[in-house]
Design an enzyme around this catalytic site. Structure first.
Site, PDB file in Angstrom:
ATOM      1  CG  ASN A  93      -1.780   1.171   1.386  1.00  0.00           C
ATOM      2  OD1 ASN A  93      -1.852   2.002   0.477  1.00  0.00           O
ATOM      3  ND2 ASN A  93      -2.468   1.277   2.507  1.00  0.00           N
TER       4      ASN A  93
ATOM      5  CE  LYS B 131      -0.111   3.078   5.180  1.00  0.00           C
ATOM      6  NZ  LYS B 131      -0.076   3.249   6.606  1.00  0.00           N
TER       7      LYS B 131
ATOM      8  CG  HIS C 154      -5.855   1.237   5.423  1.00  0.00           C
ATOM      9  ND1 HIS C 154      -5.443   2.197   6.314  1.00  0.00           N
ATOM     10  CD2 HIS C 154      -4.795   0.412   5.223  1.00  0.00           C
ATOM     11  CE1 HIS C 154      -4.173   1.964   6.626  1.00  0.00           C
ATOM     12  NE2 HIS C 154      -3.763   0.892   5.980  1.00  0.00           N
TER      13      HIS C 154
ATOM     14  CD  GLU D  72      -3.197  -3.257   7.385  1.00  0.00           C
ATOM     15  OE1 GLU D  72      -2.044  -3.359   7.024  1.00  0.00           O
ATOM     16  OE2 GLU D  72      -3.923  -2.286   7.104  1.00  0.00           O
TER      17      GLU D  72
ATOM     18  CB  SER E 226       5.568  -2.112  12.075  1.00  0.00           C
ATOM     19  OG  SER E 226       4.972  -0.880  12.428  1.00  0.00           O
TER      20      SER E 226
HETATM   21  C1  PEP Z   1      -0.771   0.011   6.927  1.00  0.00           C
HETATM   22  O1  PEP Z   1      -1.091   1.136   7.259  1.00  0.00           O
HETATM   23  O2  PEP Z   1      -1.580  -0.718   6.340  1.00  0.00           O
HETATM   24  C2  PEP Z   1       0.552  -0.483   7.255  1.00  0.00           C
HETATM   25  C3  PEP Z   1       0.691  -1.760   7.457  1.00  0.00           C
HETATM   26  O3  PEP Z   1       1.556   0.431   7.358  1.00  0.00           O
HETATM   27  P1  PEP Z   1       3.061   0.156   7.808  1.00  0.00           P
HETATM   28  O4  PEP Z   1       3.538  -1.068   7.102  1.00  0.00           O
HETATM   29  O5  PEP Z   1       3.790   1.383   7.377  1.00  0.00           O
HETATM   30  O6  PEP Z   1       3.020  -0.024   9.302  1.00  0.00           O
END
Ligand code: PEP
Length: 244
Positions: free
Chosen positions: A6, A8, A88, A158, A206
């Site tokens: 993603n 973003k 999300h 998540e 993360s």
């Molecule tokens: C997310 O927001 O879906 C996500 C997993 O972000 P990150 O990997 O940066 O923690």
């Protein structure tokens, strides 16, 4: 496994999005990579035929028509995406309710898009009420769906507390394994055994090259990385760490 990256709003330039997608297309790996650039970059990147599947990061609740600023499921599928991320936590934080998420799931499936449904609690409590929270997010989003459509559903677990943190702040291996089992139980008890087997489960929060190997727990089908997917170097490192 499946990796849904993603981007973003990390990449403001379409050439940067294209570079990550092209680099991903050149990786030799057994894993399936699906990348989610911004709406604006989606068609551009798809036209470059970079060799990886694409997802949108969100979609409209509306089918199309007089809805200024909305991006409908049909527009997304005609832009070259096969998947769409729905629910999300960053959309939910902006007011997206379980009911809106359910509508979006239906819109996506009607346009033949595969759904990556994001669920996850804000925090964990000693009484495990977060488990009912996750159950409600899953059941409310999927309750109207035909059994045959469940093969087009991927659940990305998540936990919000683990998103955007350091490598050591992702979920623990034990907690992830337990939560994957719990999600399977929710699917079996609220839908059917067949549904449980059809739905893939990913983890996001993360994930990066340093911790991914330890998070490849039994029953998990892949990952939804945010930051680690948004540069060609970190994405390559992540995929290589999974293959190592
Ligand atoms: C997310 O927001 O879906 C996500 C997993 O972000 P990150 O990997 O940066 O923690």
């Amino acid at each position: 496994m499946i990796i849904v990256g993603n981007f973003k709003s990390y990449l403001s330039n379409k050439d940067d999005a294209e570079a990550v997608v092209k680099a991903a297309g050149k990786l030799t790996t057994k894993h399936k990579i699906i990348l989610a650039p911004s709406f604006v970059h989606l068609g551009y990147v798809a036209a470059k035929k970079a060799g990886v599947a694409l997802a949108a990061q969100d979609l409209s609740i509306f089918e199309g028509g007089a809805h200024t600023g909305e991006v409908s499921a049909d527009v997304i599928s005609n832009s070259g995406a096969s998947h769409v991320i729905v629910g999300h936590s960053e959309r939910r934080a902006d007011g997206e309710t379980n009911s809106i998420v359910a509508t979006k799931v239906c819109q996506a499936l009607s346009a033949k898009l595969k759904v990556v449904l994001c669920v996850g609690e804000e925090s964990r409590d000693a009484h495990a009420t977060y488990l009912s929270f996750i159950t409600e997010q899953i059941v409310s989003a999927l309750k109207g769906i035909k059994e045959a459509d469940f093969k087009n559903i991927v659940i990305a677990y998540e936990p919000i507390w683990a998103i955007g943190k350091g490598s050591n702040e992702a979920i623990s291996t034990d907690d992830l394994e337990e939560t994957v089992l719990f999600i399977k139980k929710v699917l079996r008890e609220n839908f059917t055994e067949k549904v449980m087997k059809a739905v893939k489960i990913l983890y996001g929060g993360s994930v990066n090259a340093e911790n991914v190997k330890s998070l490849m727990v039994p029953g998990l089908d892949g990952f939804l990385p945010g930051r680690a997917s948004s540069s060609k170097e970190t994405l390559k490192a992540l995929v290589e760490a999974m293959d190592a």
